[in-house]
Design a protein around this motif. Structure first.
Motif, mmCIF file in Angstrom:
data_model
loop_
_atom_site.group_PDB
_atom_site.id
_atom_site.type_symbol
_atom_site.label_atom_id
_atom_site.label_comp_id
_atom_site.label_asym_id
_atom_site.label_seq_id
_atom_site.Cartn_x
_atom_site.Cartn_y
_atom_site.Cartn_z
ATOM 1 N N GLN A 190 -58.889 0.284 18.471
ATOM 2 C CA GLN A 190 -59.698 1.184 17.659
ATOM 3 C C GLN A 190 -58.798 1.844 16.620
ATOM 4 O O GLN A 190 -57.700 2.309 16.941
ATOM 5 N N LEU A 191 -59.267 1.884 15.372
ATOM 6 C CA LEU A 191 -58.495 2.488 14.287
ATOM 7 C C LEU A 191 -59.160 3.778 13.829
ATOM 8 O O LEU A 191 -60.380 3.837 13.695
ATOM 9 N N VAL B 111 -53.880 -14.573 21.322
ATOM 10 C CA VAL B 111 -54.287 -13.193 21.576
ATOM 11 C C VAL B 111 -55.581 -12.958 20.806
ATOM 12 O O VAL B 111 -55.678 -13.264 19.618
ATOM 13 N N SER B 112 -56.599 -12.439 21.471
ATOM 14 C CA SER B 112 -57.895 -12.226 20.837
ATOM 15 C C SER B 112 -58.451 -10.868 21.232
ATOM 16 O O SER B 112 -58.005 -10.257 22.212
ATOM 17 N N GLY B 113 -59.424 -10.397 20.456
ATOM 18 C CA GLY B 113 -60.047 -9.127 20.763
ATOM 19 C C GLY B 113 -60.937 -8.657 19.633
ATOM 20 O O GLY B 113 -61.238 -9.413 18.699
ATOM 21 N N THR B 114 -61.358 -7.394 19.708
ATOM 22 C CA THR B 114 -62.237 -6.791 18.710
ATOM 23 C C THR B 114 -61.637 -5.481 18.235
ATOM 24 O O THR B 114 -61.128 -4.684 19.042
ATOM 25 N N VAL B 115 -61.717 -5.236 16.932
ATOM 26 C CA VAL B 115 -61.209 -4.003 16.341
ATOM 27 C C VAL B 115 -62.400 -3.214 15.798
ATOM 28 O O VAL B 115 -63.215 -3.755 15.042
ATOM 29 N N THR B 116 -62.489 -1.944 16.186
ATOM 30 C CA THR B 116 -63.624 -1.109 15.771
ATOM 31 C C THR B 116 -63.130 0.191 15.157
ATOM 32 O O THR B 116 -61.970 0.589 15.309
ATOM 33 N N ASP B 117 -64.060 0.873 14.463
ATOM 34 C CA ASP B 117 -63.815 2.189 13.889
ATOM 35 C C ASP B 117 -63.931 3.220 15.003
ATOM 36 O O ASP B 117 -64.942 3.281 15.710
#
Length: 1002
Positions: free
Chosen positions: A111-112, A36-42
């Motif tokens: 997104q967090l 599982v892969s991806g990108t986490v952003t503000d």
């Protein structure tokens, strides 16, 4: 006692072994590799978030995002639907559903959002079970690594000052190694340690403050051995409902320190260096009147001209220091590592003082398979310090001691021909040390070797079942040496003095925790936990002192020697069970109980039971609350009840009556010691009730945390005096009670928030009222305060209890016939109205503040520029200025307060009359300090290949707003003791510090 400990240790080992054997029979389903892969952003700035932990719920499989916010999570799992959790300190955790089975790779971005209230924050409360704060019925404070950056603090506890509601953290000395007192919700013991229990990565550590050599009350905390730069986050447990899990060690609260760990990805290297400058913030106004009286006779006003000297100008200096850190971290999906090294060199503002610390830390996390992981940690540190004695609680040598007891019309410099330092004291009877000789000729040093290590095993054999075992070990050897050469100006050691003392201590803790979490229905969640602990603590102390040294001797050999030795052996077993129910994700109820057995107490009192009960109600999760969600998005009510114990008040064998060897004519013998044993002694018991509310307002832009608590301490241990006729002088006994009650308020808001700018402001207010009762005889005085500090019925601990002014009915001073002030006495002469008989003492001051507070502001501009300020305040407490008492006396007269007598503004003899009226030296210590201020700039210079660089400029204790006439109202000459607080006797002032730093990470 050895059998006592081994039986518990074998029980835990057997339990763990049986558990492993049973789990080895569990059938493992056929697993398939997935990625599982991806990108986490503000969510606000849209910037990538590095360091976000990504893991499958109830599974050891986890990873972290890289510098670009990207992650790749590999797992061998059966096909199915899973919950993926994204968590990061300061942000709300995000749970996303992911389906594994249709393809070997799955893409999932997240997104967090920033978390102001922190109810979704995950904490660990002693059961090794990660729990969100919304489920807890008691207050827990969390401090992140970001809050510790640029604090210019040399130790963890020093860096925590002003950052925790309900915590009074004060620096007792300005020596380069500090000397910190941490009190959570007031003091819960009198003769024991008032510091909370410290746990580092599951290891119970020693934070003792042994005074192996007399430095005037000052002693290092052993928490100074922990490098603040290695810390990831700190959790502070203040209430007994949570602290009950830790039993007899937790009556003062618990501080859990979690250090940094490696994360999956390529190696990450971080290098930082900092240059510091420290200076004395304020000096005392000294006497510069160019005349002196030729004698102390009240009727003789004859004076002669003199030259005055500012001794402080020769004692204090501008100090410099550096701090350097290097860390390397990274790893694969199965193995993560973190390694760091650090070196700190911190000069003191007293000339020829210095503290250095060098250390290395390693953490390796290894996932063996999908349900077994191990972690191994090791930390070694070597610290050394060059000390100059200051203060005079027990001894009369030292630099600042010599300064305050000197006649400052005597030139303190050595004779230019012979090199001999002159005596600066008024007479041979009142002789004290020449302060410059103490700096130049005395040699006092301390060195500490310390190793902290741990082994941790984590098992998740089936969904929702967690088994954790921790083996922790803390070993330290502290060696102190002191040398005063023969032919000096000290009053007691003119023939020389040498001392060597050492203390070796080690703590071993074995903790096994098992928890099971499941949904009994779609609305009822259950978390069950059981645990056991076996702990061992040993210490060995030896000391050798020698006088009458030979001409060139520096060690005790061949001199008149006095030696001593002490050994201690403490064993603890504990067992607990805890059950939590979550009803509809809005109501959470927790009940727990712990049994403790400790070798410190008598057989009839060894087993102690500590219960706890807590609940929280998340009203904002109710359906009827949706109409209020825009105004108050989150509202939680909580309440808790708990009991905890304290075994720090007595040493390993204080319950026994001991005997000392004596020499009789031709035969060896023994004689009883002054301390009478008490086999029925039992631990102090703390019973605490707490209610509170957590809420957010203005669409989450404002967060409020409020708590009210009341804790009663029963079976209070006191060191009571006995009638000498029974053959003993004192005894430890369970007499007296203590109460702490107060409120805590923390308000966090975001007045300004945009994609490019954010301003966060936090206000903390804490109020605690302490009261002692049932004291034998109503008053018990404490050592360390010259008999002027006592436990008094109806008053708080450490009240100043001494002489006070005799006054007329209108409140004015009742003077003697010669016009001098005088103390109140037990009677009055019916004819003259003058006081007669013995002096009458009363409570003349309180060193405990009415309230403490702090105001923290953080401003970020874009992704590069950040500002931070922190103001700390303490209001409504008194300081006993014993420094002024000595310095204004006519025999010495080195302070400016003696000048009115020289000028004839008050009668000659006034200073001598005031010397016995201690009320005169009680001052208001209330202050507001600029504790921390910093500015930092982040950028990525092309010549470093895009590596991140941070430049920072910071300051600590830059100024103080107060009316205190001494150096600093925060210091305490009695060190970390509970009973004597706010006692200022020429303790080293807390310096003003500036720091310039650079951090590079690539």
């Amino acid at each position: 006692m050895r059998e006592f400990y081994l039986s518990g240790w074998l029980t835990i080992k057997a339990t763990l072994l049986c558990t492993l054997l049973l789990l080895s029979q569990v059938a493992v389903a056929q697993n398939t590799p997935f990625v599982v892969s991806g990108t986490v952003t503000d969510a606000r700035t849209k910037a990538p978030l590095p360091g976000v932990v990504v893991r499958f719920q109830n599974n050891n499989v986890a990873t972290a995002t890289d510098a670009s916010g990207q992650y790749n999570l590999s797992a061998n799992l059966p096909a199915g639907t899973y919950q993926l959790i994204f968590s990061f300190v300061g942000f709300k955790p995000e749970t996303r559903q992911v389906v594994l089975g249709n393809a070997p790779t799955v893409s999932l971005d997240a997104q967090l959002s920033e978390d102001i209230v922190g109810l979704e924050e995950v904490v660990v409360t002693g059961t090794s079970v990660a729990t969100s704060k919304k489920q807890l019925g008691n207050a827990i404070s969390t401090v992140s690594a970001a809050a510790l950056e640029n604090s210019v603090a040399t130790s963890v506890d020093q860096a925590l000052a002003g950052k925790v509601a309900g915590a009074q953290i004060s620096q007792n000395s300005g020596n380069p190694a500090g000397g910190i007192s941490v009190r959570l919700r007031g003091t819960s013991t009198v003769v024991g340690s008032g510091d909370p229990l410290y746990i580092v990565d599951g290891v119970i550590i020693n934070n003792g403050s042994p005074e192996l050599i007399d430095l005037g009350g000052y002693a290092q905390n052993r928490l100074v051995d922990i490098n603040p730069n290695d810390i990831d986050r700190i959790e502070i447990i203040k209430g007994a409902a949570a602290a009950a899990i830790y039993g007899s060690r937790a009556s003062n609260g618990v501080v859990q320190i979690f250090t940094k760990r490696g994360k999956e990805g390529k190696p990450q290297v971080a290098v930082s260096t900092q240059f510091r400058v420290s200076e004395v913030r304020k000096t005392l106004e000294y006497n510069d009147y160019p005349f002196r009286f030729v004698n102390t006779l009240a009727a003789d006003l004859t004076q002669e001209p003199v030259q005055r000297y500012d001794y402080q100008d020769k004692i204090f200096r501008t100090a410099y220091g550096t701090e350097n850190n290097l860390s390397v971290s990274g790893g694969s999906a199965k193995t993560q590592y973190f390694m760091s090294g650090n070196y700190l060199r911190n000069q003191g503002i007293i000339d020829n003082t210095q503290f250095t610390r060098g250390g290395a830390r390693v953490r390796i996390d290894q996932t063996l398979n999908d349900w077994i992981s191990v972690s191994l940690g090791a930390n070694y540190v070597l610290s050394t310090s060059q000390e100059i004695p200051n203060g005079g609680l027990l001894e009369t040598y030292g630099a600042l001691t010599g300064f305050i007891f000197s006649n400052n019309f005597i030139n303190p410099n050595p004779d230019p021909v012979t090199g001999v330092f002159p005596s600066t004291a008024p007479t041979a009877i009142l002789r004290r040390t020449n302060p410059l000789e103490a700096i130049e000729r005395f040699d006092f040093e301390q060195r500490t070797n310390r190793f902290i290590g741990d082994f941790q095993l984590s098992l998740t054999p089936i969904n929702n079942l967690n088994i954790n075992y921790v083996l922790g070990y803390d070993n330290s050897t502290q060696i102190a040496t002191g040398f005063i050469p023969a032919g000096n100006t000290t009053p007691s050691y003119n023939t020389g003095y040498s001392r060597r003392a050492d203390r070796t201590s080690y703590l071993l803790n074995n903790d096994l925790n098992v928890s099971y979490r499941t949904f009994l229905s779609d609305w009822l969640e259950s978390t069950s936990g059981i645990g056991a602990t076996a702990q061992l603590e040993k210490y060995y102390t030896t000391g050798i002192s020698a006088t009458q040294l030979g001409p060139i001797a520096e060690i005790a050999t061949g001199a008149t020697v006095v030696s001593g030795e002490e050994r201690g052996d403490i064993n603890i077993l504990g067992f607990f069970a805890q059950q939590t129910f979550g009803i509809g994700d809005r109501l959470f109820l927790t009940g727990a109980g712990r049994y403790d057995v400790s070798s410190v107490f008598g057989e009839e009192e060894r087993w102690q039971f500590y219960p706890k009960l807590s609940g929280s109600y998340l009203i904002s999760n109710e359906g009827f609350w949706q109409n209020m969600a825009t105004v108050i998005p989150i509202l939680k009510l909580r309440a808790s009840y708990g009991q905890a114990g304290n075994l720090t008040a007595i040493r390993a064998f204080d319950r026994y009556t001991s005997y000392n060897p004596v020499s009789l004519p031709g035969l060896p013998g023994v004689a009883s010691a002054p301390l009478l044993g008490n086999p029925g002694i039992k631990p102090e018991r703390q019973i605490e009730k707490e209610v509170g509310v957590d809420m957010s307002l203005l669409n989450g832009r404002l967060g409020l945390e409020f708590s009210y608590y009341k804790k009663d301490v029963e079976d209070l241990l006191l060191f009571i005096n006995l009638n000498p006729s029974i053959g003993f002088l004192n005894q430890y006994a369970n007499v007296g009670t203590m109460t702490n009650k107060g409120i805590e308020l923390m308000l966090t808001g975001v007045p300004l928030q945009s994609e490019r700018m954010r301003w966060t402001s936090t206000l903390i207010y804490s109020r605690n009222k302490n009261e002692l009762n049932d004291i034998p005889g109503g008053v018990v005085t404490f050592p360390g305060g010259f008999g002027q500090v006592a436990a008094v019925n109806g008053y708080p601990i450490g009240a100043f209890y001494s002489t006070y002014f005799a006054r007329n009915e209108d409140g004015s001073l009742l003077l003697t016939p010669s016009g001098l002030p005088q103390p109140e006495r037990i009677g009055r002469n019916p004819e003259t109205g003058q006081p007669t008989g013995a002096t009458r003492p009363k409570v003349i001051g309180d060193p405990n503040p009415d309230w403490t507070g702090s105001w923290v502001n953080e401003l970020t501009v874009g992704n590069s520029l950040s500002f931070r300020t922190q103001f700390d305040a303490a209001y409504g407490f008194d300081v006993f200025n014993f420094t002024r008492r000595v310095g204004e006396r006519d025999l010495y007269g080195g302070l400016a307060g003696y000048e009115p007598e020289l000028r004839g503004e008050v009668p000659k003899g006034t200073s001598a009359a005031l010397f016995g009226i201690f009320e005169n030296y009680i001052e208001d210590g209330s202050y507001i300090k600029l504790r921390e201020v910093s500015v930092a700039y982040d950028f990525k210079p092309p010549f470093l290949g895009g590596s991140n660089v941070r430049l920072s400029l910071a300051g600590r204790n830059l100024f103080s707003i107060d009316d205190y006439s001494g150096y600093d109202p925060e210091v305490n000459a009695a060190g970390q003791t509970n009973a004597v607080r706010g006692f200022d006797f020429v303790e080293v002032p807390i310096p003003r510090t500036y720091a310039l730093g650079i951090n590079v990470s690539f």
